[in-house]
Write a protein that holds these residues in place. Structure first.
Motif, PDB file in Angstrom:
ATOM      1  N   ALA A   1      29.066  18.425  63.336  1.00  0.00           N
ATOM      2  CA  ALA A   1      27.761  18.280  62.685  1.00  0.00           C
ATOM      3  C   ALA A   1      26.708  17.813  63.675  1.00  0.00           C
ATOM      4  CB  ALA A   1      27.857  17.303  61.514  1.00  0.00           C
ATOM      5  N   VAL A   2      27.110  16.963  64.578  1.00  0.00           N
ATOM      6  CA  VAL A   2      26.180  16.415  65.567  1.00  0.00           C
ATOM      7  C   VAL A   2      25.989  17.386  66.732  1.00  0.00           C
ATOM      8  CG1 VAL A   2      25.838  14.550  67.237  1.00  0.00           C
ATOM      9  CG2 VAL A   2      26.697  14.039  64.936  1.00  0.00           C
ATOM     10  N   ASP A   3      27.065  17.995  67.192  1.00  0.00           N
ATOM     11  CA  ASP A   3      27.028  18.766  68.428  1.00  0.00           C
ATOM     12  C   ASP A   3      26.845  20.274  68.262  1.00  0.00           C
ATOM     13  OD1 ASP A   3      27.299  16.477  69.944  1.00  0.00           O
ATOM     14  OD2 ASP A   3      29.485  16.556  69.916  1.00  0.00           O
ATOM     15  N   ALA A   4      26.905  20.769  67.048  1.00  0.00           N
ATOM     16  CA  ALA A   4      26.771  22.214  66.835  1.00  0.00           C
ATOM     17  C   ALA A   4      25.364  22.679  67.185  1.00  0.00           C
ATOM     18  CB  ALA A   4      27.080  22.560  65.379  1.00  0.00           C
ATOM     19  N   PRO A   5      25.258  23.903  67.684  1.00  0.00           N
ATOM     20  CA  PRO A   5      23.921  24.429  67.966  1.00  0.00           C
ATOM     21  C   PRO A   5      23.156  24.713  66.676  1.00  0.00           C
ATOM     22  CG  PRO A   5      25.589  26.104  68.355  1.00  0.00           C
ATOM     23  CD  PRO A   5      26.312  24.838  68.032  1.00  0.00           C
TER      24      PRO A   5
ATOM     25  N   ILE B   1      26.368  18.949  56.109  1.00  0.00           N
ATOM     26  CA  ILE B   1      26.426  18.607  54.680  1.00  0.00           C
ATOM     27  C   ILE B   1      27.828  18.180  54.295  1.00  0.00           C
ATOM     28  CG2 ILE B   1      26.805  20.925  53.717  1.00  0.00           C
ATOM     29  CD1 ILE B   1      24.598  18.038  52.329  1.00  0.00           C
ATOM     30  N   MET B   2      28.831  18.765  54.919  1.00  0.00           N
ATOM     31  CA  MET B   2      30.199  18.295  54.684  1.00  0.00           C
ATOM     32  C   MET B   2      30.322  16.834  55.106  1.00  0.00           C
ATOM     33  SD  MET B   2      32.162  21.672  56.148  1.00  0.00           S
ATOM     34  CE  MET B   2      33.847  21.092  55.954  1.00  0.00           C
ATOM     35  N   SER B   3      29.736  16.492  56.243  1.00  0.00           N
ATOM     36  CA  SER B   3      29.774  15.114  56.744  1.00  0.00           C
ATOM     37  C   SER B   3      29.010  14.178  55.817  1.00  0.00           C
ATOM     38  CB  SER B   3      29.191  15.054  58.157  1.00  0.00           C
ATOM     39  OG  SER B   3      29.967  15.838  59.031  1.00  0.00           O
TER      40      SER B   3
ATOM     41  N   ILE C   1      28.713  14.494  52.605  1.00  0.00           N
ATOM     42  CA  ILE C   1      29.563  14.278  51.425  1.00  0.00           C
ATOM     43  C   ILE C   1      30.729  13.362  51.765  1.00  0.00           C
ATOM     44  CG2 ILE C   1      31.097  15.433  49.796  1.00  0.00           C
ATOM     45  CD1 ILE C   1      29.106  17.866  50.016  1.00  0.00           C
ATOM     46  N   ILE C   2      31.361  13.591  52.897  1.00  0.00           N
ATOM     47  CA  ILE C   2      32.480  12.739  53.323  1.00  0.00           C
ATOM     48  C   ILE C   2      32.034  11.285  53.401  1.00  0.00           C
ATOM     49  CG2 ILE C   2      33.972  12.167  55.286  1.00  0.00           C
ATOM     50  CD1 ILE C   2      34.038  15.307  55.807  1.00  0.00           C
ATOM     51  N   ASN C   3      30.900  11.046  54.027  1.00  0.00           N
ATOM     52  CA  ASN C   3      30.406   9.673  54.173  1.00  0.00           C
ATOM     53  C   ASN C   3      30.002   9.075  52.832  1.00  0.00           C
ATOM     54  OD1 ASN C   3      30.157   8.564  57.103  1.00  0.00           O
ATOM     55  ND2 ASN C   3      29.819  10.767  57.227  1.00  0.00           N
ATOM     56  N   TYR C   4      29.433   9.868  51.965  1.00  0.00           N
ATOM     57  CA  TYR C   4      29.056   9.395  50.632  1.00  0.00           C
ATOM     58  C   TYR C   4      30.289   8.941  49.856  1.00  0.00           C
ATOM     59  CZ  TYR C   4      26.724   9.229  46.086  1.00  0.00           C
ATOM     60  OH  TYR C   4      26.224   8.818  44.873  1.00  0.00           O
ATOM     61  N   VAL C   5      31.304   9.781  49.877  1.00  0.00           N
ATOM     62  CA  VAL C   5      32.540   9.465  49.155  1.00  0.00           C
ATOM     63  C   VAL C   5      33.193   8.196  49.726  1.00  0.00           C
ATOM     64  CG1 VAL C   5      34.915  10.277  48.741  1.00  0.00           C
ATOM     65  CG2 VAL C   5      32.969  11.797  48.309  1.00  0.00           C
ATOM     66  N   GLU C   6      33.062   8.000  51.035  1.00  0.00           N
ATOM     67  CA  GLU C   6      33.635   6.817  51.680  1.00  0.00           C
ATOM     68  C   GLU C   6      32.746   5.576  51.517  1.00  0.00           C
ATOM     69  OE1 GLU C   6      36.681   6.525  53.058  1.00  0.00           O
ATOM     70  OE2 GLU C   6      37.035   8.566  52.346  1.00  0.00           O
TER      71      GLU C   6
ATOM     72  N   MET D   1      21.769  10.432  56.680  1.00  0.00           N
ATOM     73  CA  MET D   1      21.459  10.978  57.995  1.00  0.00           C
ATOM     74  C   MET D   1      22.016  12.409  58.122  1.00  0.00           C
ATOM     75  SD  MET D   1      22.922  10.080  61.759  1.00  0.00           S
ATOM     76  CE  MET D   1      24.477  10.768  61.239  1.00  0.00           C
ATOM     77  N   PHE D   2      23.275  12.605  57.730  1.00  0.00           N
ATOM     78  CA  PHE D   2      23.882  13.933  57.816  1.00  0.00           C
ATOM     79  C   PHE D   2      23.216  14.907  56.840  1.00  0.00           C
ATOM     80  CE2 PHE D   2      27.658  11.812  59.794  1.00  0.00           C
ATOM     81  CZ  PHE D   2      27.687  12.572  60.954  1.00  0.00           C
TER      82      PHE D   2
END
Length: 136
Positions: free
Chosen positions: A65-69, A78-80, A82-87, A95-96
């Motif tokens: 998510a951070v390093d992709a062009p 957006i996956m990140s 959701i992952i962070n939200y759930v955690e 931020m993601f």
């Protein structure tokens, strides 16, 4: 016992390969795979699990998510989110989420996630909804 789709398993194998680097030749293949929405959703569901493999998969998605062009960042971002939200990491999630919108403001999963956050849906409900959507 659950067995992921072959394409999802290929993605997981790449993600969990300790020798891979974000600059490796398989990077574009990995990012392209996340453009396939059923694969993206299944990988997200797996990354929300309670295993070491799920944790590694979540870390991998967040790195991308951070390093992709530009042009390939929206889905891992957006996956990140959701992952962070759930955690329970709501600031990181935001931020993601913003990173996803910067890359693709029409991303449908980002739109849906924005609505979920807007109505203050509890993280455990979000996790259950994603699992239900992917697994039926």
């Amino acid at each position: 016992m659950y067995h992921p789709d072959e394409n999802v398993q290929d993605f997981i194998d790449l993600a969990l390969d300790n020798n891979r680097k974000l600059t490796s030749p398989d990077t574009l293949e990995i990012l392209w795979t996340l453009e396939n929405l059923p694969i993206r959703d299944e990988v997200l569901c797996l990354a929300l699990g309670d295993t070491d493999e799920a944790f590694q998969l979540a870390q991998f998605v967040q790195e991308y998510a951070v390093d992709a062009p530009s042009g390939y960042r929206a889905n891992p971002a957006i996956m990140s989110a959701i992952i962070n939200y759930v955690e329970g990491y709501f600031e990181r999630s935001e931020m993601f989420y913003n990173l996803a919108l910067l890359d693709d403001e029409s991303n449908k999963l980002a739109f849906l996630f924005g609505k979920i956050v807007e109505i203050d849906t509890p993280p455990n409900i979000v996790k259950a909804l994603i699992s239900k959507a992917v697994n039926g």
